[in-house]
Write an enzyme that holds these catalytic residues in place. Structure first.
Site, PDB file in Angstrom:
ATOM      1  N   GLY A  14       0.835  -1.211   0.000  1.00  0.00           N
ATOM      2  CA  GLY A  14       0.000   0.000   0.000  1.00  0.00           C
ATOM      3  C   GLY A  14       0.864   1.254   0.000  1.00  0.00           C
ATOM      4  O   GLY A  14       1.894   1.284   0.664  1.00  0.00           O
ATOM      5  N   ASP A 106       5.165  -5.132   5.999  1.00  0.00           N
ATOM      6  CA  ASP A 106       5.781  -6.406   6.382  1.00  0.00           C
ATOM      7  C   ASP A 106       5.739  -7.457   5.271  1.00  0.00           C
ATOM      8  O   ASP A 106       6.645  -8.286   5.170  1.00  0.00           O
ATOM      9  CB  ASP A 106       5.205  -6.943   7.691  1.00  0.00           C
ATOM     10  CG  ASP A 106       3.708  -7.118   7.644  1.00  0.00           C
ATOM     11  OD1 ASP A 106       3.084  -6.655   6.663  1.00  0.00           O
ATOM     12  OD2 ASP A 106       3.153  -7.718   8.581  1.00  0.00           O
ATOM     13  N   THR A 129       3.987   2.575   5.797  1.00  0.00           N
ATOM     14  CA  THR A 129       2.577   2.162   5.882  1.00  0.00           C
ATOM     15  C   THR A 129       1.857   3.080   6.863  1.00  0.00           C
ATOM     16  O   THR A 129       2.414   3.414   7.915  1.00  0.00           O
ATOM     17  CB  THR A 129       2.409   0.686   6.312  1.00  0.00           C
ATOM     18  OG1 THR A 129       1.073   0.501   6.787  1.00  0.00           O
ATOM     19  CG2 THR A 129       3.340   0.270   7.423  1.00  0.00           C
ATOM     20  N   ASP A 133       1.855  -0.458  11.888  1.00  0.00           N
ATOM     21  CA  ASP A 133       1.776  -1.777  12.528  1.00  0.00           C
ATOM     22  C   ASP A 133       3.031  -2.615  12.294  1.00  0.00           C
ATOM     23  O   ASP A 133       2.943  -3.828  12.100  1.00  0.00           O
ATOM     24  CB  ASP A 133       0.527  -2.527  12.023  1.00  0.00           C
ATOM     25  CG  ASP A 133       0.524  -2.694  10.518  1.00  0.00           C
ATOM     26  OD1 ASP A 133       1.355  -2.053   9.845  1.00  0.00           O
ATOM     27  OD2 ASP A 133      -0.305  -3.460  10.009  1.00  0.00           O
ATOM     28  N   ARG A 175      -6.557  -2.458   9.934  1.00  0.00           N
ATOM     29  CA  ARG A 175      -7.185  -3.789   9.967  1.00  0.00           C
ATOM     30  C   ARG A 175      -6.709  -4.597  11.162  1.00  0.00           C
ATOM     31  O   ARG A 175      -7.473  -5.345  11.750  1.00  0.00           O
ATOM     32  CB  ARG A 175      -6.881  -4.555   8.674  1.00  0.00           C
ATOM     33  CG  ARG A 175      -7.851  -4.252   7.553  1.00  0.00           C
ATOM     34  CD  ARG A 175      -7.651  -5.237   6.435  1.00  0.00           C
ATOM     35  NE  ARG A 175      -6.280  -5.193   5.968  1.00  0.00           N
ATOM     36  CZ  ARG A 175      -5.877  -4.608   4.846  1.00  0.00           C
ATOM     37  NH1 ARG A 175      -6.754  -4.049   4.061  1.00  0.00           N
ATOM     38  NH2 ARG A 175      -4.611  -4.601   4.501  1.00  0.00           N
TER      39      ARG A 175
HETATM   40  P1  ATP Z   1       0.744  -3.018   3.439  1.00  0.00           P
HETATM   41  O1  ATP Z   1       1.101  -2.889   4.908  1.00  0.00           O
HETATM   42  O2  ATP Z   1       0.369  -1.733   2.834  1.00  0.00           O
HETATM   43  O3  ATP Z   1      -0.217  -4.132   3.135  1.00  0.00           O
HETATM   44  P2  ATP Z   1       2.796  -4.830   2.559  1.00  0.00           P
HETATM   45  O4  ATP Z   1       4.202  -4.638   2.133  1.00  0.00           O
HETATM   46  O5  ATP Z   1       2.578  -5.647   3.795  1.00  0.00           O
HETATM   47  O6  ATP Z   1       2.150  -3.387   2.689  1.00  0.00           O
HETATM   48  P3  ATP Z   1       1.726  -6.932   0.856  1.00  0.00           P
HETATM   49  O7  ATP Z   1       0.709  -6.872  -0.229  1.00  0.00           O
HETATM   50  O8  ATP Z   1       1.520  -7.856   1.985  1.00  0.00           O
HETATM   51  O9  ATP Z   1       1.930  -5.416   1.354  1.00  0.00           O
HETATM   52  O10 ATP Z   1       3.140  -7.291   0.185  1.00  0.00           O
HETATM   53  C1  ATP Z   1       3.629  -6.559  -0.919  1.00  0.00           C
HETATM   54  C2  ATP Z   1       4.261  -7.494  -1.907  1.00  0.00           C
HETATM   55  O11 ATP Z   1       5.364  -8.172  -1.291  1.00  0.00           O
HETATM   56  C3  ATP Z   1       3.356  -8.625  -2.393  1.00  0.00           C
HETATM   57  O12 ATP Z   1       2.510  -8.210  -3.444  1.00  0.00           O
HETATM   58  C4  ATP Z   1       4.360  -9.660  -2.866  1.00  0.00           C
HETATM   59  O13 ATP Z   1       4.857  -9.330  -4.139  1.00  0.00           O
HETATM   60  C5  ATP Z   1       5.494  -9.481  -1.846  1.00  0.00           C
HETATM   61  N1  ATP Z   1       5.318 -10.512  -0.802  1.00  0.00           N
HETATM   62  C6  ATP Z   1       4.512 -10.479   0.281  1.00  0.00           C
HETATM   63  N2  ATP Z   1       4.575 -11.637   0.979  1.00  0.00           N
HETATM   64  C7  ATP Z   1       5.442 -12.426   0.296  1.00  0.00           C
HETATM   65  C8  ATP Z   1       5.935 -13.761   0.477  1.00  0.00           C
HETATM   66  N3  ATP Z   1       5.534 -14.515   1.512  1.00  0.00           N
HETATM   67  N4  ATP Z   1       6.810 -14.241  -0.430  1.00  0.00           N
HETATM   68  C9  ATP Z   1       7.235 -13.484  -1.471  1.00  0.00           C
HETATM   69  N5  ATP Z   1       6.797 -12.240  -1.695  1.00  0.00           N
HETATM   70  C10 ATP Z   1       5.925 -11.717  -0.843  1.00  0.00           C
END
Ligand code: ATP
Length: 328
Positions: A14, A106, A129, A133, A175
């Site tokens: 995000g 994360d 983010t 969190d 969330r």
């Molecule tokens: P937000 O807090 O805004 O959700 P985020 O970084 O946690 O941010 P995610 O959609 O969970 O957002 O992860 C971003 C991208 O990181 C995913 O679209 C994917 O490409 C990669 N990613 C997340 N988890 C994994 C995983 N277990 N293995 C490989 N790539 C991952």
């Protein structure tokens, strides 16, 4: 010092205000140390699809004040597969990059860690983010801006709530964590704050509203985090309270994506600048697999693994007590 010559940078997950300021800092710190920078568009998906652009100190002008991320962000399904990550690695190496800064949450850090484990590629994370969190940093990029956006919205809603003696349920993002709700609720003078970390029931909510009413409070602002479990959602809360007290004039406002946008606050701009410097200089010192964070106003490093797995919630329980005292 290492022999890193080109650092790649991307934003993932995000978007959050301050991401642009962090990219700018990564670029300018690298240039300062005579390191080239490769901008990766659309997060990990851009790495897989060879969507790169060279960046220099001038390519990041007029960016510090802009919300969102000019490199774009994405959620990449392909990067979750070993084939996708291999392709991304081959593209990065072919483009001459020898280290990667990931600005995201994360999930993005989980991907970065896997990438390092599979290919030994040096990675460094910057937490971006609005939910705040992430373990290992008191503040994430974008949180302060979002907080101020929410407080501004609450102030405006309060004007109409008090003019008509209305009750408002205001849903804010979060969330899994109640940082935004709890702090904006205190800052906006909410009568009640509902967060995922503290479960309450619909009956308790109704009885508290009743107590407030009897105290002479004519309007009520109730801030609800997205992940709160008192009801299924804010609309259910409204319905339930209305059913118990048909005389109440209740409205719902879901703040939604306005919380993500807007110019970053000065706090987020300075934080982004500090984190970008630390990320690049740590890579140049040969460090990898860390997330840059801020703790006790000092910029430091937390192992990515720890940041991902988290620990106890860093939400200060005293804030819950303060919110209760403030709403008597
Ligand atoms: P937000 O807090 O805004 O959700 P985020 O970084 O946690 O941010 P995610 O959609 O969970 O957002 O992860 C971003 C991208 O990181 C995913 O679209 C994917 O490409 C990669 N990613 C997340 N988890 C994994 C995983 N277990 N293995 C490989 N790539 C991952």
């Amino acid at each position: 010092m290492t022999n890193i010559k080109k650092i790649a940078v991307l934003t993932s997950g995000g978007d959050a205000p301050g991401m642009n300021a962090a990219i700018r800092s990564v670029v300018r710190t690298s240039v300062y140390h005579n390191i080239e920078v490769l901008g990766v568009y659309r997060g990990y998906q851009g790495m897989i699809e060879n969507d790169f652009t060279p960046l220099d100190a001038r390519s990041v002008r007029n960016l510090i004040n802009r919300g969102g991320t000019f490199l774009k962000s994405a959620r990449s399904k392909d990067f979750r597969t070993p084939e996708g990550r291999k392709k991304a690695y081959e593209n990065l190496v072919a483009a001459g990059a020898d280290a990667l800064v990931v600005i995201g949450g994360d999930g993005s850090f989980t991907g970065a860690l896997l990438f390092n484990q599979e290919f030994g590629f040096p990675v460094m994370g910057i937490p971006g983010t609005i939910d705040n969190d992430i373990y290992g940093t008191t503040y994430t990029l974008g949180y302060d801006t979002a907080l101020n956006t929410v407080v501004e919205a609450i102030d405006k809603i309060r004007d109409t709530a008090s003019s008509h003696n209305r009750m408002f349920f205001i849903e804010v993002m979060g969330r899994d964590a109640g940082f935004l709700a709890l702090n904006s609720g205190i800052g906006g003078g909410a009568e009640k704050i509902l967060i995922p970390e503290q479960h309450s029931t619909l009956e308790e909510l109704v009885s508290e509203i009743e107590i407030n009413h009897n105290k002479g409070k004519m309007s009520n602002i109730i801030v609800v985090a997205e992940g709160d479990t008192t009801g299924k959602n804010v609309f259910e809360l409204k319905k339930y309270v209305e059913k118990q007290n048909p005389d109440y004039d209740i409205r719902v406002t879901v703040l939604g994506h306005i919380q993500r946008g807007g110019a970053p606050t000065c706090f987020d701009r300075v934080l982004a600048s500090r984190m970008g410097v630390k990320a690049v200089e740590s890579l140049l010192e040969g460090k990898s697999n860390y997330m840059v964070g801020i703790n006790n106003d000092k910029i430091d490093l937390t192992p990515l693994e720890k940041a991902i797995k988290g620990g106890e919630s860093k939400l200060d329980p005293d804030l819950i007590r303060i919110a209760e005292i403030m709403s008597i």
